[in-house]
Design a protein around this motif. Structure first.
Motif, mmCIF file in Angstrom:
data_model
loop_
_atom_site.group_PDB
_atom_site.id
_atom_site.type_symbol
_atom_site.label_atom_id
_atom_site.label_comp_id
_atom_site.label_asym_id
_atom_site.label_seq_id
_atom_site.Cartn_x
_atom_site.Cartn_y
_atom_site.Cartn_z
ATOM 1 N N ALA A 1 0.886 -1.250 -0.094
ATOM 2 C CA ALA A 1 -0.025 0.037 0.092
ATOM 3 C C ALA A 1 0.881 0.986 -0.097
ATOM 4 O O ALA A 1 0.447 2.280 -0.749
ATOM 5 N N GLY A 2 2.032 1.433 0.681
ATOM 6 C CA GLY A 2 2.884 2.450 0.563
ATOM 7 C C GLY A 2 3.791 2.457 -0.487
ATOM 8 O O GLY A 2 4.394 3.666 -0.767
ATOM 9 N N GLY A 3 3.783 1.555 -1.562
ATOM 10 C CA GLY A 3 4.479 1.902 -2.868
ATOM 11 C C GLY A 3 5.594 0.990 -3.085
ATOM 12 O O GLY A 3 6.196 0.913 -4.282
ATOM 13 N N CYS A 4 5.793 0.022 -2.255
ATOM 14 C CA CYS A 4 6.821 -0.863 -2.686
ATOM 15 C C CYS A 4 6.447 -1.845 -4.150
ATOM 16 O O CYS A 4 5.283 -2.376 -4.230
ATOM 17 N N SER A 5 7.296 -2.053 -4.999
ATOM 18 C CA SER A 5 7.081 -2.623 -6.221
ATOM 19 C C SER A 5 6.785 -4.002 -6.234
ATOM 20 O O SER A 5 6.525 -5.082 -6.998
ATOM 21 N N GLY A 6 6.991 -4.818 -4.953
ATOM 22 C CA GLY A 6 7.358 -6.063 -4.599
ATOM 23 C C GLY A 6 7.837 -6.442 -3.114
ATOM 24 O O GLY A 6 8.256 -5.494 -2.762
ATOM 25 N N ILE A 7 7.591 -7.515 -2.607
ATOM 26 C CA ILE A 7 7.873 -7.798 -1.283
ATOM 27 C C ILE A 7 8.543 -9.148 -1.329
ATOM 28 O O ILE A 7 8.352 -10.075 -2.067
ATOM 29 N N THR A 8 9.857 -9.104 -0.665
ATOM 30 C CA THR A 8 10.568 -10.348 -0.309
ATOM 31 C C THR A 8 10.385 -10.431 1.320
ATOM 32 O O THR A 8 10.760 -9.354 2.116
ATOM 33 N N VAL A 9 9.965 -11.849 1.828
ATOM 34 C CA VAL A 9 10.089 -11.989 3.389
ATOM 35 C C VAL A 9 11.085 -12.976 3.576
ATOM 36 O O VAL A 9 11.137 -14.159 2.854
ATOM 37 N N VAL A 10 11.874 -12.702 4.667
ATOM 38 C CA VAL A 10 12.658 -13.525 5.007
ATOM 39 C C VAL A 10 12.193 -14.453 6.145
ATOM 40 O O VAL A 10 11.764 -13.577 7.168
ATOM 41 N N VAL A 11 12.212 -15.691 6.288
ATOM 42 C CA VAL A 11 11.531 -16.625 7.141
ATOM 43 C C VAL A 11 12.708 -17.654 7.884
ATOM 44 O O VAL A 11 13.745 -17.590 7.299
ATOM 45 N N GLY A 12 12.355 -17.896 8.891
ATOM 46 C CA GLY A 12 13.386 -18.863 9.576
ATOM 47 C C GLY A 12 12.707 -19.611 10.879
ATOM 48 O O GLY A 12 12.329 -21.075 10.388
ATOM 49 N N ALA A 13 12.370 -19.150 11.939
ATOM 50 C CA ALA A 13 11.625 -19.814 12.867
ATOM 51 C C ALA A 13 10.177 -20.463 12.252
ATOM 52 O O ALA A 13 9.742 -19.469 11.479
ATOM 53 N N ALA A 14 9.592 -21.378 12.374
ATOM 54 C CA ALA A 14 8.190 -21.769 11.591
ATOM 55 C C ALA A 14 8.140 -21.362 10.400
ATOM 56 O O ALA A 14 7.122 -20.767 9.810
ATOM 57 N N ALA A 15 9.330 -21.762 9.557
ATOM 58 C CA ALA A 15 9.493 -21.310 7.872
ATOM 59 C C ALA A 15 8.111 -21.917 7.324
ATOM 60 O O ALA A 15 7.826 -21.098 6.433
ATOM 61 N N GLU A 16 7.824 -23.092 7.296
ATOM 62 C CA GLU A 16 6.938 -23.711 6.718
ATOM 63 C C GLU A 16 5.521 -22.874 6.639
ATOM 64 O O GLU A 16 4.798 -22.502 5.823
ATOM 65 N N GLU A 17 5.086 -22.648 7.958
ATOM 66 C CA GLU A 17 3.950 -21.972 8.411
ATOM 67 C C GLU A 17 3.812 -20.483 7.748
ATOM 68 O O GLU A 17 2.851 -20.202 6.966
ATOM 69 N N VAL A 18 5.001 -19.899 8.073
ATOM 70 C CA VAL A 18 5.076 -18.466 7.644
ATOM 71 C C VAL A 18 5.217 -18.249 6.205
ATOM 72 O O VAL A 18 4.195 -17.659 5.380
ATOM 73 N N THR A 19 5.701 -19.471 5.472
ATOM 74 C CA THR A 19 5.742 -19.297 4.115
ATOM 75 C C THR A 19 4.652 -19.617 3.348
ATOM 76 O O THR A 19 4.077 -18.953 2.443
ATOM 77 N N ALA A 20 3.569 -20.623 3.991
ATOM 78 C CA ALA A 20 2.382 -20.856 3.338
ATOM 79 C C ALA A 20 1.283 -19.424 3.574
ATOM 80 O O ALA A 20 0.605 -19.262 2.468
ATOM 81 N N ILE A 21 1.355 -18.669 4.725
ATOM 82 C CA ILE A 21 0.419 -17.740 4.481
ATOM 83 C C ILE A 21 0.986 -16.658 3.665
ATOM 84 O O ILE A 21 0.281 -15.924 2.819
ATOM 85 N N VAL A 22 2.419 -16.374 3.460
ATOM 86 C CA VAL A 22 3.013 -15.181 2.607
ATOM 87 C C VAL A 22 2.542 -15.701 1.152
ATOM 88 O O VAL A 22 2.113 -14.733 0.473
ATOM 89 N N THR A 23 2.863 -17.101 0.578
ATOM 90 C CA THR A 23 2.491 -17.317 -0.615
ATOM 91 C C THR A 23 1.036 -17.574 -0.959
ATOM 92 O O THR A 23 0.776 -17.148 -2.248
ATOM 93 N N ALA A 24 0.337 -17.588 -0.114
ATOM 94 C CA ALA A 24 -1.174 -17.248 -0.046
ATOM 95 C C ALA A 24 -1.561 -15.759 -0.663
ATOM 96 O O ALA A 24 -2.921 -15.678 -0.995
ATOM 97 N N LEU A 25 -1.038 -14.982 -0.340
ATOM 98 C CA LEU A 25 -1.251 -13.498 -0.444
ATOM 99 C C LEU A 25 -1.410 -13.438 -1.964
ATOM 100 O O LEU A 25 -2.240 -12.493 -2.412
ATOM 101 N N GLY A 26 -1.086 -13.856 -2.736
ATOM 102 C CA GLY A 26 -1.105 -13.972 -4.303
ATOM 103 C C GLY A 26 -0.715 -12.744 -5.127
ATOM 104 O O GLY A 26 -1.221 -12.328 -5.988
ATOM 105 N N ARG A 27 -0.004 -12.076 -4.653
ATOM 106 C CA ARG A 27 0.938 -10.737 -5.173
ATOM 107 C C ARG A 27 2.269 -11.063 -5.256
ATOM 108 O O ARG A 27 2.822 -12.330 -5.242
ATOM 109 N N ASP A 28 3.116 -10.000 -5.941
ATOM 110 C CA ASP A 28 4.420 -10.310 -5.986
ATOM 111 C C ASP A 28 5.094 -10.342 -4.570
ATOM 112 O O ASP A 28 5.638 -9.294 -4.119
ATOM 113 N N VAL A 29 5.055 -11.524 -4.197
ATOM 114 C CA VAL A 29 5.527 -11.724 -2.895
ATOM 115 C C VAL A 29 6.472 -13.119 -3.070
ATOM 116 O O VAL A 29 5.890 -13.834 -3.426
#
Length: 248
Positions: A59-87
């Motif tokens: 919403a602030g204007g980034c042209s895409g997002i990269t999220v760094v995961v570690g603890a609970a990586a699988e669960e956090v990854t599933a949430i992030v990839t489900a957002l369906g945008r350039d993430v």
């Protein structure tokens, strides 16, 4: 077709170069919080903190997002990839070392990658997952701030001795200028997140990011711009459930 399908991208609305990408550091275990902060919700009906971070960067204007995961990586990854945008997601294997490892992992991955045909990323807007009152307006202000500064040091007695105050101009940065950019938000003069780090600085940031300090050492020793955002947010991070509950 939905309104979101036809609306221009925030980066285009703000007139920015298209190669500024958000970088969310969301790898910690959140031991004092009782679990990974990325998965925490302030209320059962609200999104997780990692979903909120991704949404506000978009919403602030980034042209895409990269999220760094570690603890609970699988669960956090599933949430992030489900957002369906350039993430996309980067896994940090040594996440338990602290923020420095997450920052190194994110920057190293972005050094080697391109996104949606845009070519190389010119700058990253780095933020933490545990900033509950961060807003899209803060993100937009840090992204939009021009590259003109004066020679006065920040009046606040912070170790960021090379910080200078930022003065508004209307000239949009070129890609070359964006790559050279180094700036961060400040709250009543106190430097904080998000921080915009141009590609020219990545190698040195990667080399200096250790422990739980992230890019702090690099900012302390390198001239950079401060963008005052104290009128928009506090910039405080939260470590416990109690702090999160009182941040509303």
């Amino acid at each position: 077709m939905s309104e979101s399908d036809t609306a221009p991208h925030p980066a285009a609305v703000h007139g920015r170069a298209a190669h500024g990408r958000g970088l969310v550091l969301a790898a910690g275990a959140g031991r004092r919080m009782g679990g990974p902060k990325a998965l925490v919700r302030r209320h059962p009906d609200e999104p997780t903190l990692v979903e909120r971070a991704v949404s506000l960067l978009h919403a602030g204007g980034c042209s895409g997002i990269t999220v760094v995961v570690g603890a609970a990586a699988e669960e956090v990854t599933a949430i992030v990839t489900a957002l369906g945008r350039d993430v996309d997601v980067v896994t940090c294997p040594d996440w338990d070392e602290g923020m420095g490892a997450s920052l190194r992992a994110g920057l190293t991955a972005l050094t080697r990658s391109t996104h949606e045909g845009e070519g190389c990323v010119d700058a990253v807007l780095v933020t933490l997952v545990d900033l509950p009152d961060l807003t899209p307006e803060v993100v937009a202000r840090v992204l939009d701030a021009p590259g003109h500064v004066d020679n006065a040091h920040s009046p606040h007695p912070d170790p960021d001795e090379h910080a200078v105050e930022l003065h508004k101009t209307t000239t949009a940065p070129t890609n070359q200028e964006l790559r050279a950019t180094l700036r961060r938000a400040a709250y009543d003069g106190v430097p904080g997140h998000p921080a915009l780090i141009g590609r020219d600085h990545w190698e040195q940031v990667i080399a200096s990011a250790t422990g739980d300090h992230g890019a702090r050492h690099y900012f302390r020793t390198t001239p950079h711009e401060l963008v005052e955002c104290g009128d928009l947010a506090t910039g405080r991070d939260v470590d416990t459930r109690e702090e999160l509950d009182t941040s509303r």
